[in-house]
Design a protein around this motif. Structure first.
Motif, PDB file in Angstrom:
ATOM      1  N   HIS A   1      47.622  39.492  37.203  1.00  0.00           N
ATOM      2  CA  HIS A   1      46.486  40.204  37.814  1.00  0.00           C
ATOM      3  C   HIS A   1      45.924  39.462  39.023  1.00  0.00           C
ATOM      4  CE1 HIS A   1      42.530  42.044  38.223  1.00  0.00           C
ATOM      5  NE2 HIS A   1      41.987  40.869  37.980  1.00  0.00           N
TER       6      HIS A   1
ATOM      7  N   SER B   1      42.989  45.840  36.927  1.00  0.00           N
ATOM      8  CA  SER B   1      42.049  45.616  35.822  1.00  0.00           C
ATOM      9  C   SER B   1      41.148  46.810  35.615  1.00  0.00           C
ATOM     10  CB  SER B   1      41.215  44.370  36.105  1.00  0.00           C
ATOM     11  OG  SER B   1      40.675  44.440  37.417  1.00  0.00           O
TER      12      SER B   1
ATOM     13  N   HIS C   1      37.774  35.052  43.051  1.00  0.00           N
ATOM     14  CA  HIS C   1      38.221  35.893  41.935  1.00  0.00           C
ATOM     15  C   HIS C   1      39.184  35.121  41.044  1.00  0.00           C
ATOM     16  CE1 HIS C   1      41.302  38.777  40.352  1.00  0.00           C
ATOM     17  NE2 HIS C   1      40.209  39.307  39.837  1.00  0.00           N
TER      18      HIS C   1
ATOM     19  N   HIS D   1      39.015  33.843  37.061  1.00  0.00           N
ATOM     20  CA  HIS D   1      40.062  34.014  36.044  1.00  0.00           C
ATOM     21  C   HIS D   1      40.518  32.672  35.467  1.00  0.00           C
ATOM     22  CE1 HIS D   1      40.808  38.303  35.700  1.00  0.00           C
ATOM     23  NE2 HIS D   1      40.304  38.360  36.926  1.00  0.00           N
TER      24      HIS D   1
HETATM   25 FE   LIG Z   1      39.879  40.260  37.953  1.00  0.00          FE
END
Ligand SMILES: [Fe+2]
Length: 402
Positions: free
Chosen positions: A57, A87, A145, A149
Motif C-alpha cells: 500500500h 486503502s 504517509h 504506516h
Molecule cells: Fe495509508
C-alpha cells in the motif's frame, strides 16, 4: 526505466528529497526484517493489516499519486494492484474490503518486495529528472504517509505476534522502553499550572504538516493543572486492584458496555499468571515493569482511570498549550477532544483530499507521539485519532485537574 519520458513540471528544484525518500523507504523494510514470511500475511482483527499489505500500500501511494499523474508514459507494475492496495480512496476506485486483507495469499511477499523495488527505481529516476515544488509537496506527503504506516507496522506486528499463544519475540530488545521520555516519567502528583486566557493552537511552522493541523487559531482556556508525567503501570495496577474494571460509575456508558462485552480487566497484552502480572512486549512476555508508562489502553480505560483519580483527560488545546513544559513522545496520549476540523479547514482537490477530512467523526484525538513513531515524524500540533475502543496503538494517559 530510462526509456520513459519524464515530464518535468515548472522549474525543477534541487532538494535532498531523493536521499530522504530512500531512507524512509529503507526504514519500512528494516522494520519488517525480523519477520518470518508467515508473519507478513495474517490479519487477526479488522484493525490490524498484514505487514505485506503495508509494504504494498505504501508503494501504491507513490505509484497512484506521484508516478501515474506526473510521469508521462509510466507503466504501472500490475494493474490489479489498485484493487488490492487502495486503502480507502473512493476517488481511485473499487478495492478489496479491509477485513479481507488477510485472506490474500497473493500477491506473494516476494512479489510485493519486487513491486517496491520497481516503484523505487521509477522514483529515483524522477528525482534525477527534477521535481517541481508542486510535486515535491505530494512526495513529502507520501513520505509522511509511509512513516504513519511504519508506526502501524509496529502496532500490527505486535498484535500478530502478541496474540500468538507462543508469544514469539519480534527481536531481543523491543521498543516499549526506548524513548528517552520513558526514562523521565514523573509522578502524577507533580502538576503544571496553566493560567486562564486566550491561547493559539495549530500548526504555523514552515515545514510539513497534515491538513488537519491547519490553521492556527485562538482558543480560550479556563485555568487548569496538567500532570508532568504519564501514568505508570504501577499507578494503573492500583486502579485494577481497586476494582476499577468492576465499578460502572467510572465508565462512560459505551465504555462499560465494552468492559462487559470483552470481559476487560487490564490493558491489552496484560496476562495474570499465577497471581503475577505479565505483559507482552516486542521482546516477548515479561513481568510488568511498574515505573514504565502504561501502554495499550483505549479511550474508555483512560477516561475511567481519570475518573477514578478524581481528574480528567486534557482537551487537545490544553495539551498543546502546556506541551513545552513536560516530556512527551513515549505514548500517544488520549485527549477528551473529539476529532473535528479546525476553523477554516479545507480539503485538497481530488482523491488526496480523502486523506484526513472524511474521518472527522466518531473518533477521539491523541496527542504526542510514541516509541513506535518514526524519527522526525512528531510535532506538538500533530493530531492522531482513533476510535474509542482501540487499544492496539502505543497509547497512554496524562491527567488534568480543573
Ligand atoms: Fe495509508
Amino acid at each position: 526505466m530510462s526509456t520513459l519520458a519524464m515530464q518535468t513540471m515548472a522549474q525543477p528544484v534541487q532538494t535532498g528529497l531523493a536521499g530522504r525518500y530512500a531512507s524512509v523507504r529503507q526504514l519500512t523494510e528494516e522494520i519488517c526484517r525480523p519477520l518470518e514470511v508467515e508473519d507478513y500475511v495474517v490479519q487477526p482483527i479488522a484493525d490490524v493489516s498484514p505487514p505485506k499489505w503495508h509494504l504494498g500500500h505504501s508503494s501504491w501511494f507513490f505509484e497512484t499519486f506521484v508516478l501515474k499523474p506526473y510521469v508521462q508514459g509510466y507503466q504501472v507494475y500490475d494493474d490489479q494492484f489498485d484493487f488490492v492496495f487502495n486503502s480507502y480512496y473512493e476517488g481511485v476506485g473499487a478495492r478489496v474490503i479491509r477485513t479481507d486483507r488477510g485472506n490474500l495469499s497473493r500477491p506473494t511477499v516476494s512479489q510485493i518486495y519486487a513491486y517496491r523495488q520497481y516503484v523505487d527505481a521509477a522514483m529515483q529516476h524522477l528525482f534525477e529528472c527534477g521535481v517541481s515544488a508542486e510535486l515535491e509537496e505530494v512526495i513529502v506527503l507520501g513520505l509522511n504517509h509511509e512513516q504513519q504506516h511504519q508506526e502501524l507496522l509496529y502496532s500490527d506486528i505486535k498484535y500478530i505476534l502478541g496474540h500468538n499463544p507462543l508469544f514469539p519475540a519480534y527481536d531481543d530488545k523491543g521498543i516499549e522502553g526506548n524513548s528517552a521520555s520513558v526514562m523521565k516519567v514523573l509522578p502524577v502528583d507533580e502538576m503544571i499550572a496553566v493560567e486562564a486566557g486566550v491561547y493559539e493552537i495549530g500548526f504555523n511552522g514552515t515545514g510539513f504538516s497534515f491538513d488537519n493541523e491547519l490553521g492556527r487559531h485562538k482558543v480560550y482556556l479556563q485555568s487548569y493543572q496538567i500532570s508532568s508525567g504519564l501514568i505508570t503501570n504501577g499507578e494503573y495496577l492500583e486502579f485494577i486492584e481497586a476494582g476499577g474494571y468492576e465499578q460502572f460509575q467510572y465508565w462512560h456508558s459505551e465504555g462499560w458496555a465494552w468492559v462487559k462485552e470483552k470481559e476487560a480487566r487490564a490493558p491489552l497484552y496484560w496476562h495474570e499468571i499465577d497471581g503475577k502480572w505479565f505483559v507482552y512486549e516486542l521482546k516477548g512476555l515479561v513481568e510488568v515493569d511498574l515505573p514504565q508508562p502504561v501502554c495499550h489502553v483505549n479511550y474508555f480505560e483512560a477516561a475511567a482511570f481519570a475518573a477514578w483519580k478524581g481528574m480528567r483527560l486534557p482537551t487537545e488545546a490544553e495539551w498543546e498549550v502546556a506541551s513545552s513544559q513536560f516530556n512527551w513522545g513515549a505514548r500517544w496520549e488520549w485527549t477528551e477532544s473529539a476529532y473535528l476540523p479546525y476553523p477554516g479547514f479545507s480539503k485538497a482537490e481530488g482523491a488526496i483530499g480523502e486523506y484526513n477530512g472524511k474521518f472527522m467523526i466518531n473518533q477521539m484525538v491523541l496527542r504526542g507521539a510514541s516509541v513506535a513513531t518514526s524519527p522526525e515524524h512528531s510535532r506538538n500540533t500533530y493530531r492522531n485519532f482513533f476510535s474509542t475502543a482501540a487499544q492496539w496503538q502505543f497509547t497512554g494517559i496524562r491527567l488534568v485537574r480543573g
